[in-house]
Design an enzyme around this catalytic site. Structure first.
Site: not given
Length: 237
Positions: A1, A79, A88-89, A109, A112
């Site tokens: 991160g 996508y 992360d997705r 999820d 944030t």
């Protein structure tokens, strides 16, 4: 991160250990890996670019994957801009494919930002949506109004707020709750059966408030990364 590093040690499909630290301490993680019987490593990096010499050391010692848009995935990805899809997705979707193979799955999820991602029963990631998270909503109310205060809470005492602070709390929390329930109703109208999988810092809080059967896994991203790694190891073999 960007600021924190989280790691997981798997033996096969079983998560044995987890840990966290400062993102810049990736060098220490390499040293830690040398103390274990590690064979395969995957890195999902949304912070600073990995130093070339450190990446080379990982590649020289382990079967190593630095997750990106070209990494083979254990699901089909519909996508249209895979390069912009958060790692992360990607990992959370792979985790859902691991837990519920052959099942329609809604992956939520709550961090944030709040992401809603849909994996179809035939193993295709059909897409998803991104919404502001709790702190972002409170920040928005504070920054874009003249007199609303900045608050940090997930407490809602009454449905209708009877003072400004309570009105903001109820508006933000119930807004997120109704948003999640809206996605669930949308799928209920179209599918006979599907799974709902929550992760992120707000997962436990909202899972308790939802009436549907909810599965919560705070290590979903780590599990998904291991699924992607294992998939690539078998491709190499």
């Amino acid at each position: 991160g960007n600021t924190r590093l989280k790691w997981g040690l798997f033996e096969g499909k079983e998560l044995r250990e987890t840990g966290a630290g400062e993102a810049e301490n990736l060098e220490n993680l390499f040293a830690e890996a040398n103390n274990q019987n590690i064979k395969n490593v995957i890195l999902s990096n949304v912070g600073k670019e990995l130093k070339k010499d450190l990446e080379k050391r990982f590649r020289d010692r382990y079967f190593f994957i630095n997750l990106d848009q070209n990494t083979p995935l254990p699901f089909r990805n519909a996508y249209k801009s895979p390069g912009s899809l958060g790692k992360d997705r990607l990992a959370a979707i792979a985790g859902a494919a691991h837990y519920f193979p052959g099942e329609h799955t809604l992956v939520i999820d709550i961090g944030t930002a709040i992401t809603f991602d849909y994996l179809s029963a035939d193993g295709c990631f059909e897409g998803g949506n991104i919404s502001p998270g709790m702190a972002m909503r409170y920040q928005g109310l504070y920054l874009f109004t003249a007199r609303l205060p900045l608050i940090e809470t997930n407490a809602v005492a009454e449905f209708w707020g009877q003072d400004t602070k309570a009105a903001m709390e109820s508006g933000v929390i119930n807004g997120i709750l109704f948003e999640i329930e809206g996605y669930i109703r949308y799928l209920e109208d179209r599918l006979t059966d599907f799974k709902i999988l929550l992760t992120g810092g707000g997962a436990d809080y909202f899972a308790k408030k939802l009436k549907s059967e909810i599965f919560v896994d705070h290590n979903l991203v780590l599990t998904g990364l291991n699924k992607i790694l294992d998939y690539n190891v078998h491709i190499e073999k």
